[in-house]
Scaffold this motif. Structure first.
Motif, short mmCIF file in Angstrom:
data_model
loop_
_atom_site.label_atom_id
_atom_site.label_comp_id
_atom_site.label_asym_id
_atom_site.label_seq_id
_atom_site.Cartn_x
_atom_site.Cartn_y
_atom_site.Cartn_z
N ARG A 76 0.36 4.21 -1.37
CA ARG A 76 -0.33 5.61 -0.85
C ARG A 76 -0.18 5.84 0.52
O ARG A 76 0.20 6.86 1.01
CB ARG A 76 -1.67 5.55 -1.62
CG ARG A 76 -2.17 6.77 -1.26
CD ARG A 76 -3.72 6.67 -2.10
NE ARG A 76 -3.90 6.53 -3.30
CZ ARG A 76 -4.84 6.71 -4.15
NH1 ARG A 76 -6.06 6.45 -3.63
NH2 ARG A 76 -4.53 6.52 -5.39
N SER A 77 -0.58 4.73 1.47
CA SER A 77 -0.81 4.75 2.63
C SER A 77 0.66 5.19 3.37
O SER A 77 0.90 6.02 4.14
CB SER A 77 -1.22 3.60 3.38
OG SER A 77 -2.85 3.42 2.96
N ASP B 59 0.91 -1.25 0.10
CA ASP B 59 -0.02 0.01 0.03
C ASP B 59 0.94 1.13 -0.04
O ASP B 59 1.03 1.72 0.86
CB ASP B 59 -1.03 0.09 1.53
CG ASP B 59 -2.16 1.07 1.29
OD1 ASP B 59 -1.90 1.77 0.15
OD2 ASP B 59 -2.60 1.09 2.23
N MET C 138 -5.14 1.14 7.62
CA MET C 138 -5.14 0.42 6.20
C MET C 138 -4.24 -0.16 5.80
O MET C 138 -4.17 -1.18 5.18
CB MET C 138 -5.51 1.81 5.10
CG MET C 138 -6.91 2.58 5.33
SD MET C 138 -7.14 4.00 4.19
CE MET C 138 -8.25 5.15 4.96
N LEU C 139 -2.96 0.49 6.03
CA LEU C 139 -1.57 -0.18 5.53
C LEU C 139 -1.53 -1.51 6.45
O LEU C 139 -1.14 -2.44 5.87
CB LEU C 139 -0.61 0.53 6.03
CG LEU C 139 0.99 0.32 5.94
CD1 LEU C 139 1.09 -0.01 4.11
CD2 LEU C 139 1.86 1.23 6.39
N THR D 43 1.68 8.75 2.34
CA THR D 43 0.91 9.73 3.26
C THR D 43 1.47 9.66 4.71
O THR D 43 1.75 10.85 5.39
CB THR D 43 -0.72 9.16 3.31
OG1 THR D 43 -1.19 9.15 2.05
CG2 THR D 43 -1.35 10.19 4.25
N LEU D 44 1.62 8.54 5.28
CA LEU D 44 2.26 8.48 6.80
C LEU D 44 3.66 9.32 6.75
O LEU D 44 3.90 10.21 7.74
CB LEU D 44 2.49 7.08 7.04
CG LEU D 44 1.17 6.12 7.39
CD1 LEU D 44 1.67 4.76 7.83
CD2 LEU D 44 0.54 6.85 8.82
N VAL E 182 -5.49 11.21 10.73
CA VAL E 182 -5.17 10.91 9.37
C VAL E 182 -4.02 9.77 9.42
O VAL E 182 -4.15 8.58 8.81
CB VAL E 182 -4.49 12.08 8.54
CG1 VAL E 182 -3.76 11.49 7.22
CG2 VAL E 182 -5.43 13.04 7.95
N THR E 183 -3.08 9.88 10.49
CA THR E 183 -2.14 8.84 10.87
C THR E 183 -2.76 7.62 11.08
O THR E 183 -2.41 6.63 10.56
CB THR E 183 -1.07 9.56 11.87
OG1 THR E 183 -0.31 10.59 11.20
CG2 THR E 183 0.04 8.46 12.05
N ARG F 282 -4.69 5.78 8.28
CA ARG F 282 -3.73 5.18 7.25
C ARG F 282 -2.94 4.09 7.69
O ARG F 282 -2.85 3.18 6.96
CB ARG F 282 -2.74 6.49 6.85
CG ARG F 282 -3.50 7.34 5.52
CD ARG F 282 -3.72 6.44 4.49
NE ARG F 282 -4.39 7.46 3.61
CZ ARG F 282 -4.96 6.96 2.30
NH1 ARG F 282 -4.80 5.74 2.08
NH2 ARG F 282 -5.44 7.86 1.31
N GLN F 283 -2.57 4.15 9.02
CA GLN F 283 -1.84 2.98 9.62
C GLN F 283 -2.83 1.67 9.71
O GLN F 283 -2.35 0.58 9.49
CB GLN F 283 -1.53 3.27 11.14
CG GLN F 283 -0.20 4.31 11.15
CD GLN F 283 0.33 4.38 12.67
OE1 GLN F 283 -0.68 4.30 13.50
NE2 GLN F 283 1.30 4.77 12.87
#
Length: 599
Positions: free
Chosen positions: A26-27, A24, A98-99, A30-31, A91-92, A95-96
């Motif tokens: 994108r995640s 992933d 999802m990742l 982003t992180l 957001v973190t 995204r964590q």
């Protein structure tokens, strides 16, 4: 004690990042971006704090009345930074998660892929099972821990860099003290990491044994015998003893390193306290103004806390990253092997010439100087007592094992890759797998590289005598065969054996290997199968293994094995006329049937 090399940690961390990028990207990006923005915001906030204090405290460079608006502006900016930090934190977290989900799937898939690519002889090697167990352990959340911790380390490092930049404008001479305060923590974390990995490495076989006990106590197929023999308390006690080994090792390791970590933390904190005392003396001597002193000490506290955090995080990441060393070694071992099914050549014949084979870890050969011939369209039988090598020879002829010595000639040419034999053969093992999936899956797995075809599966089931009972199931060929699942149904042993035979018919291979294909069938069904074997497998080569000599008498050629060697070969009539081992075993079985009382 397992030796941990200096480069193991960075290599494993880099491997974790590559895994996350593939799972992933994108995640992951982003992180990283969020951590950079957060760190820059904290550094800017620290400089802003000094400006506010300089303008709003007595003794500051600006007048008090002029400083009041700047204090309000500064506080407003700090509140805005706090609000932005909360948004970035949300957001973190998202995204964590999802990742983590995508990374878990990706890594476990790598382990499963490596396991199914492994050659069959490896599954006879205890060392392979230890490596597999360690890889499975490492795949269960360890890459996620590494990536999550790396993100936290990145944030701490970026924050430290931002605070250090602010320090350059205020009190650069405090930087070395902040760095020195973390040295004891880093050293203690490294020692604990190496000890924990050594413990984990040494417990691989114990964990496998524990999992085996768990399977015995919870498995449906094992449940009846475990209860009939009252094995539950004994198995539970042995499971407890194996678990106690891990707990004792963990307790010893943690007690020893807990003292080291406490001592390291106290040393670091004492150093910071000494710096605070030095700043107080400088402030009292007029060498440092109050705003600079307060801001510098705040920054020192933030910086030392971040560096201490990095030390602790490096200890945490070290545990998981070293486990990834096992994962990387296991998954990359056969990465170069091409995937996909090789083309199926025409089968004209197969010869084994003086082959010898010994199972990994064994000192006694399972096969010694064995030669057999399978010609197109023939029925060839292997007979012998238990342990004579029949099934081992069948596995070699099916391309599942490579012989240690001798040669396999496929279509009169030396065989380069056993995969060619697997492509042209259909094998029904005595201990065939009962897939607790649909009846259609159980048959169509015979040709797993093609979409399941129910009409073709039904035709294969008819040849195996399975279509009748499958059709009567609640959902026909869609019925799940396992009581553990919703709406699942179970089959008798003989019905399962017919499904295994149907799987071989569905595969439609030119070489069919039947290892005790009627062991679970009743005598009438067995007689019917062997009577029709030539018509059922017309045009194919059949290798038949059986303990029942009456069932192989119609074979074109019979090989008699004893202790891993071929001691006789010929037709039934030739072997009976010779009066050797085959004739003796045949007459012994026949006498047993003739002497049996008739009801």
């Amino acid at each position: 004690m397992v030796r941990v090399r200096r480069l193991d940690l960075p290599r494993s961390a880099a491997f974790a990042v590559r895994l996350a990028w593939r799972a992933d990207r994108r995640s992951l990006v982003t992180l990283m971006a969020v951590q950079l923005v957060t760190a820059l915001g904290l550094g800017a906030g620290l400089l802003l704090l000094r400006t506010v204090l300089d303008g709003g405290l007595p003794g500051g460079s600006a007048a008090r009345t002029a400083g009041e608006p700047s204090v309000l502006v500064g506080l407003a900016v700090l509140l805005a930074l706090r609000a932005a930090g909360g948004v970035l934190g949300s957001v973190t977290t998202a995204r964590q998660r999802m990742l983590s989900a995508r990374l878990d799937r990706h890594v476990i898939s790598l382990v499963l892929g490596a396991a199914v690519r492994a050659d069959l002889p490896r599954f006879e090697d205890p060392a392979f099972h230890d490596r597999l167990q360690r890889a499975v352990f490492a795949s269960r959340g360890q890459p996620v821990v590494v990536i999550t911790t790396l993100v936290a380390v990145l944030q701490a490092l970026l924050t430290a860099a931002a605070v250090s930049g602010a320090f350059l404008a205020m009190a650069w001479w405090l930087l070395p003290f902040a760095a020195l305060s973390a040295v004891p923590t880093l050293r203690a974390a490294r020692a604990e990491r190496n000890a924990s990995y050594g413990l984990h490495h040494g417990l691989a076989e114990s964990r496998r044994l524990r999992q085996y006990f768990e399977r015995l106590m919870t498995g449906r197929d094992e449940a009846k015998e475990v209860r009939a023999l009252d094995l539950g308390p004994l198995l539970h006690a042995r499971w407890h003893a194996e678990y106690e080994r891990e707990i004792e090792g963990t307790v010893r390791t943690q007690r020893r390193h807990m003292r080291r970590k406490i001592g390291a933390r106290l040393v670091g904190d004492l150093l910071i306290m000494a710096v605070v005392g030095a700043v107080a003396l400088l402030l009292g001597g007029g060498l440092v103004d109050l705003p600079t002193a307060l801001t510098a000490l705040t920054g020192l506290w933030l910086l030392s806390a971040r560096i201490q955090m990095v030390g602790g995080l490096m200890g945490d990441i070290g545990d998981s990253a070293l486990y990834l060393k096992d994962l990387r070694a296991f998954t990359e071992a056969d990465a170069e092997r091409p995937a996909g099914r090789p083309p199926v050549p025409r089968f004209r014949g197969l010869r084994a010439e003086r082959i010898t084979f010994t199972y990994p870890g064994s000192t006694r050969p399972a096969l010694k100087d064995v030669s057999v011939t399978l010609r197109a369209g023939e029925i060839v039988a292997l007979v012998g007592t238990n342990g004579s090598g029949k099934t081992t020879l069948a596995k070699i002829l099916a391309g599942l094992y490579r012989p240690d010595a001798g040669a396999l000639l496929f279509n009169d040419r030396p065989l380069a890759d056993p995969a060619a034999l697997r492509a042209v053969s259909a094998v029904v093992f005595q201990d065939f797998v009962r897939y607790k999936l649909s009846a259609l899956d159980n048959i169509a797995f015979g040709r797993a590289d093609e979409p399941a075809d129910e009409a073709r599966a039904a035709e294969a089931a008819r040849k195996a005598g399975a279509h009748g009972f499958v059709s009567r199931l609640a959902r026909g060929y869609a019925t799940v065969l396992g009581k553990e699942f919703a709406d699942g149904e179970d089959l008798s042993g003989g019905q399962w054996q017919r499904l295994a035979l149907a799987r071989a018919f569905y595969r439609d291979a030119p070489l069919v290997i039947l290892d005790e294909p009627t062991a679970a069938l009743d005598p009438q069904a067995e007689e019917e199968l062997f009577r029709r074997i030539r018509s059922l497998f017309a045009g194919r080569t059949v290798l038949l293994i059986s303990h029942r000599f009456s069932s192989v008498r119609g074979a074109d050629r019979i090989y008699v094995l004893d202790e891993g060697s071929v001691i006789e070969q010929g037709t039934h009539d030739e072997l009976m006329a010779r009066g050797g081992r085959y004739a003796g075993l045949f007459l012994t079985q026949a006498a047993a049937y003739l002497d049996a009382p008739v009801s």
